[in-house]
Scaffold this motif. Structure first.
Motif, mmCIF file in Angstrom:
data_model
loop_
_atom_site.group_PDB
_atom_site.id
_atom_site.type_symbol
_atom_site.label_atom_id
_atom_site.label_comp_id
_atom_site.label_asym_id
_atom_site.label_seq_id
_atom_site.Cartn_x
_atom_site.Cartn_y
_atom_site.Cartn_z
ATOM 1 N N ALA A 137 0.819 -1.210 0.000
ATOM 2 C CA ALA A 137 0.000 0.000 0.000
ATOM 3 C C ALA A 137 0.853 1.260 0.000
ATOM 4 O O ALA A 137 1.946 1.271 0.569
ATOM 5 N N VAL A 138 0.339 2.295 -0.645
ATOM 6 C CA VAL A 138 1.018 3.585 -0.556
ATOM 7 C C VAL A 138 0.683 4.208 0.790
ATOM 8 O O VAL A 138 -0.344 3.925 1.394
ATOM 9 N N LYS A 139 1.584 5.041 1.241
ATOM 10 C CA LYS A 139 1.344 5.755 2.503
ATOM 11 C C LYS A 139 0.668 7.083 2.207
ATOM 12 O O LYS A 139 0.648 7.528 1.060
ATOM 13 N N LEU A 140 0.181 7.699 3.271
ATOM 14 C CA LEU A 140 -0.565 8.931 3.090
ATOM 15 C C LEU A 140 0.022 10.045 3.966
ATOM 16 O O LEU A 140 0.196 9.863 5.166
ATOM 17 N N VAL A 141 0.341 11.165 3.321
ATOM 18 C CA VAL A 141 0.729 12.359 4.074
ATOM 19 C C VAL A 141 -0.472 13.291 4.084
ATOM 20 O O VAL A 141 -0.917 13.745 3.033
ATOM 21 N N LEU A 142 -1.004 13.515 5.256
ATOM 22 C CA LEU A 142 -2.175 14.370 5.394
ATOM 23 C C LEU A 142 -1.706 15.759 5.817
ATOM 24 O O LEU A 142 -1.169 15.951 6.906
ATOM 25 N N LEU A 143 -1.884 16.704 4.920
ATOM 26 C CA LEU A 143 -1.408 18.065 5.179
ATOM 27 C C LEU A 143 -2.600 19.002 5.301
ATOM 28 O O LEU A 143 -3.172 19.437 4.297
ATOM 29 N N ASP A 144 -2.974 19.236 6.539
ATOM 30 C CA ASP A 144 -4.161 20.070 6.794
ATOM 31 C C ASP A 144 -3.759 21.545 6.779
ATOM 32 O O ASP A 144 -2.608 21.884 7.033
ATOM 33 N N GLU A 145 -4.719 22.383 6.488
ATOM 34 C CA GLU A 145 -4.516 23.839 6.437
ATOM 35 C C GLU A 145 -3.406 24.215 5.456
ATOM 36 O O GLU A 145 -2.559 25.065 5.743
ATOM 37 N N ALA A 146 -3.433 23.579 4.310
ATOM 38 C CA ALA A 146 -2.398 23.832 3.300
ATOM 39 C C ALA A 146 -2.390 25.294 2.855
ATOM 40 O O ALA A 146 -1.356 25.814 2.414
ATOM 41 N N ASP A 147 -3.528 25.959 2.982
ATOM 42 C CA ASP A 147 -3.587 27.366 2.555
ATOM 43 C C ASP A 147 -2.854 28.295 3.514
ATOM 44 O O ASP A 147 -2.671 29.480 3.228
ATOM 45 N N ALA A 148 -2.420 27.749 4.656
ATOM 46 C CA ALA A 148 -1.664 28.583 5.599
ATOM 47 C C ALA A 148 -0.169 28.566 5.272
ATOM 48 O O ALA A 148 0.619 29.299 5.873
ATOM 49 N N MET A 149 0.242 27.761 4.313
ATOM 50 C CA MET A 149 1.667 27.676 3.979
ATOM 51 C C MET A 149 2.080 28.852 3.091
ATOM 52 O O MET A 149 1.316 29.274 2.226
ATOM 53 N N THR A 150 3.274 29.304 3.294
ATOM 54 C CA THR A 150 3.784 30.355 2.399
ATOM 55 C C THR A 150 3.991 29.743 1.017
ATOM 56 O O THR A 150 4.089 28.512 0.872
ATOM 57 N N LYS A 151 4.068 30.615 0.017
ATOM 58 C CA LYS A 151 4.289 30.109 -1.347
ATOM 59 C C LYS A 151 5.616 29.349 -1.433
ATOM 60 O O LYS A 151 5.703 28.302 -2.071
ATOM 61 N N ASP A 152 6.624 29.885 -0.774
ATOM 62 C CA ASP A 152 7.939 29.221 -0.796
ATOM 63 C C ASP A 152 7.844 27.815 -0.216
ATOM 64 O O ASP A 152 8.406 26.858 -0.763
ATOM 65 N N ALA A 153 7.140 27.705 0.880
ATOM 66 C CA ALA A 153 6.999 26.386 1.517
ATOM 67 C C ALA A 153 6.238 25.436 0.593
ATOM 68 O O ALA A 153 6.581 24.258 0.490
ATOM 69 N N GLN A 154 5.241 25.952 -0.099
ATOM 70 C CA GLN A 154 4.491 25.101 -1.029
ATOM 71 C C GLN A 154 5.388 24.618 -2.175
ATOM 72 O O GLN A 154 5.346 23.460 -2.562
ATOM 73 N N PHE A 155 6.214 25.534 -2.686
ATOM 74 C CA PHE A 155 7.143 25.126 -3.746
ATOM 75 C C PHE A 155 8.115 24.076 -3.233
ATOM 76 O O PHE A 155 8.525 23.173 -3.959
ATOM 77 N N ALA A 156 8.473 24.218 -1.968
ATOM 78 C CA ALA A 156 9.488 23.336 -1.388
ATOM 79 C C ALA A 156 8.963 21.933 -1.084
ATOM 80 O O ALA A 156 9.723 21.048 -0.736
ATOM 81 N N LEU A 157 7.670 21.736 -1.215
ATOM 82 C CA LEU A 157 7.107 20.429 -0.849
ATOM 83 C C LEU A 157 7.553 19.286 -1.759
ATOM 84 O O LEU A 157 7.730 18.156 -1.324
ATOM 85 N N LEU A 158 7.654 19.586 -3.040
ATOM 86 C CA LEU A 158 8.143 18.589 -4.019
ATOM 87 C C LEU A 158 7.409 17.257 -3.903
ATOM 88 O O LEU A 158 8.035 16.212 -3.731
#
Ligand SMILES: Nc1ncnc2c1ncn2[C@@H]1O[C@H](COP(=O)(O)OP(=O)(O)OP(=O)(O)O)[C@@H](O)[C@H]1O
Ligand SMILES: [Mg+2]
Length: 252
Positions: A137-158
């Motif tokens: 099975a694949v694992k799951l990363v649950l990232l809540d409140e994604a809209d609170a992340m800065t743009k840089d952090a979102q780019f850095a998620l990869l």
């Protein structure tokens, strides 16, 4: 004659509309006294079939997951509409007793910074998945409140770096705060406010389970006031029940 208290008298500020917001629900180990459990948690849908409304979305996600084609997900929409509950129910269904090993719950407003969060994701993704039957099975990363992340952090998620054995489920209220690069890597599902019929059904279920005596007028007012936010509806019901519906009881 019984004194009636209008729902308009309710001070919204006193109502915690987001107790815990579903954060770390899977990983929380404490088992509080049933009486002290907020109804939003006590009546949180446990399985996908318990999620009211949004049947098309829930069934689509269920079908994709069951056929081993789960994409990265982006669930968005106003508060209290079942986004977190849906993902938690999906995780329970996919992983059962292994849920703690297979899900990494993160909150995007975590103040430890993106590097720490990325390291956590990296560590989580790089450990071996447990096999479920024939398929791993694949694992799951649950990232809540994604809209609170800065743009840089979102780019850095990869997120594609981990796609081999990990899926992301991003959850947010405001999808416009999620960068297009991230949006386009996910399948998006919009959770609309619940309509009155579904709020009513769910409230009636709780009223019955808690053996409350709620007059039709009070129920209607509650449905109107909650405006499709099921968390708000349940919190008002729990906080205000003694005041609204038993105005002369000793409990007030
Ligand atoms: N579709 C639904 N069916 C049944 N119960 C629901 C639904 N949506 C919300 N609820 C109730 O409201 C509570 C909060 O729901 P949930 O945490 O899933 O909302 P959310 O959409 O993630 O909100 P937020 O955007 O504020 O995080 C749940 O514990 C449950 O009791
Ligand atoms: Mg949520």
């Amino acid at each position: 004659m019984a004194e009636t208290i209008s729902l308009m008298d309710i001070d919204d500020d006193k109502i915690h509309t987001k107790p815990n917001k579903g954060k770390n629900v899977i990983l929380s180990s404490s088992n509080p006294e049933p009486k002290s459990v907020p109804w939003v948690e006590k009546f949180r849908p446990q399985s996908l079939s318990d999620v009211a409304a949004h049947r098309d979305i829930v069934e689509t996600i269920d079908r994709l997951a069951s056929s081993n084609r789960l994409p990265h997900l982006l669930l968005y929409g106003p508060p209290g509409t079942g986004k977190t509950s849906t993902i938690l129910a999906l995780a329970r269904k996919l992983y059962g007793s292994q849920v703690n090993n297979m899900v990494l719950e993160l909150n995007a407003s975590d103040d430890r910074g993106i590097d720490v969060v990325r390291q956590q994701i990296q560590d989580f993704a790089s450990t071996q998945s447990i096999s479920f039957g024939a398929k791993s099975a694949v694992k799951l990363v649950l990232l809540d409140e994604a809209d609170a992340m800065t743009k840089d952090a979102q780019f850095a998620l990869l997120i594609e770096k981990y796609t081999r054995n990990t899926r992301f489920a991003l959850i947010c209220n405001n999808v416009n705060k999620v960068i297009p690069a991230l949006q386009s890597r996910c399948t998006r599902f919009r959770f609309a406010p619940l309509d009155a019929v579904h709020v009513s059904e769910r409230l009636r279920h709780v009223i019955e389970a808690e053996q409350l005596d709620v007059p039709e007028g009070g129920l209607k007012a509650l449905i109107r006031l909650s405006n499709g936010d099921m968390r708000k509806a349940l919190n008002i019901l729990q906080v205000q029940t003694p005041h609204l519906f038993y105005p002369h009881s000793d409990y007030v």
